[in-house]
Design an enzyme around this catalytic site. Structure first.
Site, mmCIF file in Angstrom:
data_model
loop_
_atom_site.group_PDB
_atom_site.id
_atom_site.type_symbol
_atom_site.label_atom_id
_atom_site.label_comp_id
_atom_site.label_asym_id
_atom_site.label_seq_id
_atom_site.Cartn_x
_atom_site.Cartn_y
_atom_site.Cartn_z
ATOM 1 N N GLN A 102 12.204 46.254 -12.068
ATOM 2 C CA GLN A 102 12.643 46.797 -13.362
ATOM 3 C C GLN A 102 14.176 46.793 -13.399
ATOM 4 O OE1 GLN A 102 10.004 48.972 -11.707
ATOM 5 N NE2 GLN A 102 8.762 47.324 -12.488
ATOM 6 N N LEU A 116 23.034 31.589 -19.192
ATOM 7 C CA LEU A 116 24.141 31.322 -20.118
ATOM 8 C C LEU A 116 23.791 30.179 -21.065
ATOM 9 C CD1 LEU A 116 27.130 31.934 -20.845
ATOM 10 C CD2 LEU A 116 27.770 30.087 -19.286
ATOM 11 N N ASP A 117 23.058 29.183 -20.547
ATOM 12 C CA ASP A 117 22.719 27.995 -21.336
ATOM 13 C C ASP A 117 21.863 28.302 -22.564
ATOM 14 O OD1 ASP A 117 20.908 28.594 -19.038
ATOM 15 O OD2 ASP A 117 19.599 27.220 -20.133
ATOM 16 N N THR A 130 10.591 53.360 -17.267
ATOM 17 C CA THR A 130 9.514 53.318 -16.288
ATOM 18 C C THR A 130 9.539 54.633 -15.506
ATOM 19 O OG1 THR A 130 8.399 51.916 -14.667
ATOM 20 C CG2 THR A 130 10.806 52.105 -14.455
ATOM 21 N N THR A 163 6.285 38.005 -18.016
ATOM 22 C CA THR A 163 5.521 37.422 -16.894
ATOM 23 C C THR A 163 4.268 38.247 -16.605
ATOM 24 O OG1 THR A 163 7.713 37.331 -15.848
ATOM 25 C CG2 THR A 163 5.896 36.478 -14.550
ATOM 26 N N THR A 164 4.399 39.583 -16.736
ATOM 27 C CA THR A 164 3.283 40.443 -16.364
ATOM 28 C C THR A 164 2.285 40.583 -17.511
ATOM 29 O OG1 THR A 164 4.617 41.634 -14.769
ATOM 30 C CG2 THR A 164 2.701 42.795 -15.558
ATOM 31 N N LYS A 215 16.318 38.319 -11.712
ATOM 32 C CA LYS A 215 16.624 38.738 -10.336
ATOM 33 C C LYS A 215 15.988 37.770 -9.349
ATOM 34 C CE LYS A 215 14.777 42.896 -11.171
ATOM 35 N NZ LYS A 215 14.707 43.031 -12.629
ATOM 36 N N GLY A 252 7.244 41.625 -12.271
ATOM 37 C CA GLY A 252 6.646 40.291 -12.210
ATOM 38 C C GLY A 252 7.702 39.243 -11.978
ATOM 39 N N HIS A 253 7.466 38.377 -11.022
ATOM 40 C CA HIS A 253 8.353 37.236 -10.896
ATOM 41 C C HIS A 253 7.550 36.028 -10.460
ATOM 42 C CE1 HIS A 253 8.789 39.487 -7.052
ATOM 43 N NE2 HIS A 253 8.532 38.292 -6.556
ATOM 44 N N GLY A 298 15.363 44.907 -17.549
ATOM 45 C CA GLY A 298 14.416 44.108 -16.763
ATOM 46 C C GLY A 298 14.419 42.656 -17.185
ATOM 47 N N ASP A 299 13.742 41.842 -16.367
ATOM 48 C CA ASP A 299 13.598 40.412 -16.648
ATOM 49 C C ASP A 299 14.938 39.686 -16.701
ATOM 50 O OD1 ASP A 299 10.791 40.919 -17.071
ATOM 51 O OD2 ASP A 299 11.382 41.759 -19.008
HETATM 52 P P1 IMP Z 1 5.561 50.973 -17.038
HETATM 53 O O1 IMP Z 1 6.546 50.676 -15.964
HETATM 54 O O2 IMP Z 1 4.337 50.091 -17.006
HETATM 55 O O3 IMP Z 1 5.216 52.430 -17.127
HETATM 56 O O4 IMP Z 1 6.270 50.622 -18.432
HETATM 57 C C1 IMP Z 1 7.357 51.425 -18.926
HETATM 58 C C2 IMP Z 1 8.388 50.551 -19.617
HETATM 59 O O5 IMP Z 1 9.012 49.723 -18.648
HETATM 60 C C3 IMP Z 1 7.827 49.581 -20.666
HETATM 61 O O6 IMP Z 1 8.788 49.423 -21.691
HETATM 62 C C4 IMP Z 1 7.665 48.292 -19.902
HETATM 63 O O7 IMP Z 1 7.658 47.176 -20.751
HETATM 64 C C5 IMP Z 1 8.898 48.347 -19.027
HETATM 65 N N1 IMP Z 1 8.763 47.576 -17.793
HETATM 66 C C6 IMP Z 1 8.069 47.898 -16.686
HETATM 67 N N2 IMP Z 1 8.206 46.951 -15.744
HETATM 68 C C7 IMP Z 1 9.008 46.011 -16.269
HETATM 69 C C8 IMP Z 1 9.550 44.789 -15.745
HETATM 70 O O8 IMP Z 1 9.322 44.385 -14.592
HETATM 71 N N3 IMP Z 1 10.352 44.086 -16.605
HETATM 72 C C9 IMP Z 1 10.648 44.532 -17.840
HETATM 73 N N4 IMP Z 1 10.191 45.667 -18.347
HETATM 74 C C10 IMP Z 1 9.372 46.399 -17.570
#
Ligand code: IMP
Length: 410
Positions: free
Chosen positions: A216, A324-325, A231, A291-292, A15, A39-40, A11-12
């Site tokens: 995710q 990359l930077d 997740t 972000t979230t 995207k 979150g974005h 994630g993150d």
């Molecule tokens: P949940 O989705 O809230 O149940 O979290 C489960 C796992 O997914 C945890 O490790 C969260 O930090 C990770 N996670 C959920 N959504 C994101 C996202 O949008 N970006 C990065 N990690 C996420």
């Protein structure tokens, strides 16, 4: 036909920036799984918005946004996000089949994490897992239930009655019938006109340009990720199809997104994690905080074994390498090319406790802001070309700064 943007790591990956770059090519932008755990941040004019449920098509006034059946929707959160956009009722649809996420789901999520103690998953605490659990148990409300509030309240009352002991055990108060009625009626008044059968809508519009926006990422997939530290949805390409009803053969291009290094929030295995000064350098320079949830992200080197696994699972046609930077200024940069366990080399992604085998590259000084491949420092080019070879997939985009235009398109 639909194209898909999917995260290849935990994630993150950024995207949002690629979606932002290409969103104007699409008539319809679809979210097909996850919920407001995603979150974005989007920038429109001089305003910055943190979005969690809203598809990124809001950036394009001519695009229609769809929250499809595979998403767990918090009516409260989507109403809050809708308030930021003037004419949104004309360009947002929510699937009648999407699962409804309510306040008690977040309370269950947080209570269970407390009970897990040091084994906590590190969820976002938004109630995503408990909402999907109710969906699979066939006890969830769906968004279509908002169209008949009296029946929905009866279903909810039965649900609370059935789970009374569990709620007591977790120390969660059950709302009164009156409170439930008021709450659902409010949601109905705000959302009833945009709840439709989005599967049919997408089929009717299948000849348009549709973008499926993954949330995710691959290594957080409930089946194919690092279970149980994942997740609760299928984040991979096939999950986007289930979560939207788009027929498999209507999926055209799959674009995988990865950072030039790796990050992860929450607990769970992370073979290339750097608890060293290099890890700190990446965190500070890459602003690696959620972000979230605002949590500090764990940082480490690029894992080419995991990336190869992810491009295969998603059948990626092309890949974008982001940030990359952030690696500029490091003397040496490493890539994990295989794992090792009990003196044996492992070339395939695994959830076992393994050690990384690294290939080390000479670092470079200035890739920041570069927009042409020819202008990248030689060592940065070698790094990208080596990754391309390892993952056997074309690296089409290379992002060298947050600004949308600071992107090399090869
Ligand atoms: P949940 O989705 O809230 O149940 O979290 C489960 C796992 O997914 C945890 O490790 C969260 O930090 C990770 N996670 C959920 N959504 C994101 C996202 O949008 N970006 C990065 N990690 C996420």
């Amino acid at each position: 036909m639909a194209d898909l943007i999917v995260g290849l790591q935990w994630g993150d990956e950024g995207k949002g920036k690629i979606v932002d770059l290409i969103a104007h090519n699409y008539d319809i932008v679809v979210r097909s799984q996850g919920g407001h755990n995603a979150g974005h941040t989007v920038v429109i004019g001089d305003k910055k918005y943190a979005l969690h449920l809203m598809p990124s098509g809001v950036l394009n006034p001519n695009a229609v946004n769809v929250i499809a059946n595979g998403v767990v929707v918090s009516p409260q959160k989507i109403i809050e996000e809708m308030e930021k956009f003037d004419d949104i009722e004309k360009r947002l649809f929510i699937s009648n089949k999407a699962t409804m996420l309510l306040e008690h789901h977040a309370q269950i999520d947080q209570a269970r994490e407390r009970l897990r103690g040091k084994n906590a998953i590190g969820t976002t605490g938004r109630g995503i897992g408990p909402a999907y659990a109710d969906k699979i148990s066939r006890t969830a409300l769906r968004m279509e239930d908002l169209l008949d509030v009296d029946t929905a309240v009866k279903k909810l009352a039965d649900y609370f009655e059935m789970n009374k002991g569990y709620f007591e055990y977790l120390g969660i108060n059950i709302p009164s019938l009156d409170e439930m009625h008021k709450e659902l009626q409010f949601y109905q008044s705000k959302l009833q006109n945009i709840i439709i059968d989005t599967t049919k809508y997408l089929w009717d519009n299948i000849d348009k340009n549709i973008l499926l926006e993954g949330a995710q990422a691959t290594l957080l997939d409930i089946d194919h990720g690092t279970y149980p530290y994942v997740t609760s949805s299928n984040t991979i390409a096939s999950g986007a199809l289930t979560g939207s009803g788009i027929p498999p053969k209507k999926l055209d291009k799959v674009i995988g997104i990865a950072k030039a290094y790796t990050t992860r929030v929450g607990n769970g295995p992370f073979v290339t994690e750097e608890l060293s000064k290099e890890g700190d350098y990446i965190r500070q320079k890459g602003h690696e905080f959620g972000t979230t949830t605002g949590r500090e992200r764990r940082c480490g080197w690029f894992d080419a074994v995991a990336a190869k696994y992810a491009v295969t699972l998603n059948s990626c046609d092309e890949v974008a390498i982001m940030k990359l930077d952030v690696l500029d200024g490091l003397e040496k940069v490493k890539v994990c090319v295989a794992y090792e366990k009990d003196n044996e080399r492992i070339d395939y992604f695994t959830n076992q406790d393994v050690k990384p085998i690294y290939q080390t590259f000479d670092g470079w000084e200035h890739s920041e802001g570069v927009t042409r491949w020819e202008d990248l420092p030689k060592n940065a080019k070698d790094y990208i070309l080596a990754i391309e070879e390892m993952i056997q997939t074309k690296i089409k985009y290379i992002s060298t700064a947050p600004d949308r235009n600071k992107t090399i398109i090869r």
